[in-house]
Design a protein around this motif. Structure first.
Motif, PDB file in Angstrom:
ATOM      1  N   ARG A 347       0.822  -1.214   0.000  1.00 26.74           N
ATOM      2  CA  ARG A 347       0.000   0.000   0.000  1.00 26.74           C
ATOM      3  C   ARG A 347       0.854   1.262   0.000  1.00 26.74           C
ATOM      4  O   ARG A 347       0.429   2.299  -0.508  1.00 26.74           O
ATOM      5  N   LEU A 348       2.044   1.202   0.583  1.00 28.42           N
ATOM      6  CA  LEU A 348       2.910   2.373   0.561  1.00 28.42           C
ATOM      7  C   LEU A 348       3.287   2.711  -0.879  1.00 28.42           C
ATOM      8  O   LEU A 348       3.238   3.876  -1.290  1.00 28.42           O
ATOM      9  N   ASP A 349       3.651   1.701  -1.664  1.00 31.68           N
ATOM     10  CA  ASP A 349       3.957   1.942  -3.073  1.00 31.68           C
ATOM     11  C   ASP A 349       2.713   2.365  -3.844  1.00 31.68           C
ATOM     12  O   ASP A 349       2.785   3.225  -4.734  1.00 31.68           O
ATOM     13  N   ALA A 350       1.562   1.786  -3.522  1.00 28.60           N
ATOM     14  CA  ALA A 350       0.329   2.134  -4.237  1.00 28.60           C
ATOM     15  C   ALA A 350      -0.032   3.605  -4.026  1.00 28.60           C
ATOM     16  O   ALA A 350      -0.394   4.316  -4.974  1.00 28.60           O
ATOM     17  N   VAL A 351       0.076   4.077  -2.781  1.00 30.99           N
ATOM     18  CA  VAL A 351      -0.234   5.480  -2.509  1.00 30.99           C
ATOM     19  C   VAL A 351       0.810   6.399  -3.145  1.00 30.99           C
ATOM     20  O   VAL A 351       0.458   7.445  -3.711  1.00 30.99           O
ATOM     21  N   ALA A 373       2.084  -3.941  -7.228  1.00 29.68           N
ATOM     22  CA  ALA A 373       1.488  -5.137  -7.827  1.00 29.68           C
ATOM     23  C   ALA A 373       2.288  -6.392  -7.497  1.00 29.68           C
ATOM     24  O   ALA A 373       1.715  -7.467  -7.278  1.00 29.68           O
ATOM     25  N   ARG A 374       3.598  -6.261  -7.456  1.00 31.93           N
ATOM     26  CA  ARG A 374       4.434  -7.413  -7.121  1.00 31.93           C
ATOM     27  C   ARG A 374       4.259  -7.846  -5.668  1.00 31.93           C
ATOM     28  O   ARG A 374       4.418  -9.026  -5.339  1.00 31.93           O
ATOM     29  N   ARG A 375       3.929  -6.924  -4.804  1.00 28.11           N
ATOM     30  CA  ARG A 375       3.912  -7.211  -3.365  1.00 28.11           C
ATOM     31  C   ARG A 375       2.549  -7.638  -2.833  1.00 28.11           C
ATOM     32  O   ARG A 375       2.474  -8.297  -1.794  1.00 28.11           O
TER      33      ARG A 375
END
Length: 400
Positions: A347-351, A373-375
């Motif tokens: 979620r950190l990368d998504a945000v 997406a990978r995580r």
């Protein structure tokens, strides 16, 4: 109702009834699992009994008695258990799920063990799902649950309402609902049975403690969130984010009930996390268009929630509100301290991807969406993030 759904619905009620009779949590759960297997084998052939819950209780209880009879050192418990055996037609029509819920949150257990045990026994989550929620190996979670069951052997089967127990109960219900509303893994975004069970149990706790602001706030939060469920996925089960949802699909009856509960909860001090989250959810649900959302008020509530909880996931959500009020760069600055506490969390990368897209950096946005997406272990979220990465990359390559 399909057999699998029926058995899943009945399981916590049956476990609760057998625990109340025998006083042995571990033995009761093992016996109920055997009874469920017996039902799965025989009911398709012989038909579902007129009273399936009573059948399961009676079968599981007899299995406990059989186990007791095999252990000479436990002869006294055998006699006590045998005296309690009753015909199926005399099984009381009470729901022991709430007592089971409070027993799982016994003060002799650590908070982590109580939550894990309740998610297993009452929520029906697998050890794998619970381990994912706590970011620990499955073997560690299985041992934790096993030790918790052993520690509850002989514990009183009562509705204890002390503050510590209630906090654990509410947190468990919150986690069960979250797993149902957004599954942590697998091909489906929702697990409606879990979300519905969390709401049902929270309604029961609310009926028991109608004046408690946190209980009321949690119920409001669940209803306001669940009201959007039908708009969160497209025809193929694909994820649709809040800003893009068809709000005509939202359940207005649930929203009305949730808003009324949120208002009531907000007026009941002391102000807690669930009341604040319910107020934020109400601000989203009360407007017909995303651009009408009162983001300054949402941000003010997140400021309070962050001060109260210190939870990095709250800070993550607050960064979005900051970006909507003060711009993407301000939101990205809020994320900087989260690199360590949320290291590796998708979620950190998504945000970050969302905020980089807001500020027009398509290359950075695509990179973060791909990392997210990978995580993630949720297939709908993975597909959505992969498509987002491709979309922003495509936009970046278009001639200006």
């Amino acid at each position: 109702m399909e057999l699998e759904s029926l058995l899943r619905e009945l399981t916590p009620r049956v476990v609760g009834a057998v625990v109340r009779r025998t006083g042995d949590f571990a033995a009761a759960e093992d016996a109920v699992q055997e009874a469920l297997l017996a039902a799965a084998r025989t009911w398709p052939r012989d038909g579902v009994p007129d009273n399936p819950r009573a059948w399961l209780i009676q079968t599981a209880h007899r299995k406990v008695i059989d186990e007791i009879r095999q252990e000479q050192a436990r002869r006294k418990r055998e006699e006590l258990a045998a005296q309690r055996d009753v015909p199926a037609e005399e099984v009381e029509d009470s729901d022991d799920t709430l007592r089971l819920l409070f027993m799982c949150c016994h003060p002799d257990l650590t908070a982590a063990s109580a939550i894990a045990l309740t998610l297993r026994a009452v929520g029906g989550l697998t050890n794998t799902e619970i381990a994912q929620a706590y970011l620990v190996p499955e073997s560690t979670m299985a041992q934790r649950i096993s030790r918790a069951k052993q520690k509850l052997k002989g514990a009183s089967f009562e509705l204890a309402q002390d503050d510590e127990r209630l906090r654990n109960v509410l947190h468990v219900l919150y986690l069960i609902f979250n797993e149902g509303y957004t599954s942590s893994s697998g091909p489906e975004l929702h697990r409606r049975d879990l979300a519905a069970e969390a709401i049902r149990l929270t309604r029961m706790v609310h009926a028991l403690l109608p004046e408690n602001g946190q209980v009321t706030g949690l119920l409001a939060l669940m209803l306001l969130t669940d009201a959007r469920r039908d708009a969160r996925t497209g025809p193929a089960g694909e994820l649709i984010p809040l800003a893009e949802q068809d709000r005509s699909l939202w359940d207005r009856e649930l929203i009305a009930e949730g808003v009324a509960l949120a208002v009531d909860a907000f007026g009941r001090p002391p102000l807690g996390e669930y009341q604040l989250q319910a107020a934020i959810a109400a601000l989203h649900d009360e407007v017909d268009k995303p651009e009408d959302t009162d983001w300054p008020q949402v941000l003010g509530l997140y400021d309070l929630l962050e001060q109260l909880s210190g939870n990095p996931m709250v800070t993550l959500n607050r960064a979005i509100a900051v970006a909507m009020v003060d711009g993407a760069d301000a939101g990205l600055a809020v994320l900087e301290p989260l690199d360590e506490p949320l290291a590796g969390h998708y979620r950190l990368d998504a945000v970050r991807g969302h905020l980089q897209e807001m500020r027009g950096d398509s290359e950075a946005a695509a990179e973060h969406f791909r990392a997210a997406a990978r995580r993630t272990t949720s297939l709908p979220e993975r597909d959505y993030l992969t498509l987002k990465a491709a979309a922003v990359s495509g936009a970046a390559r278009k001639p200006q």
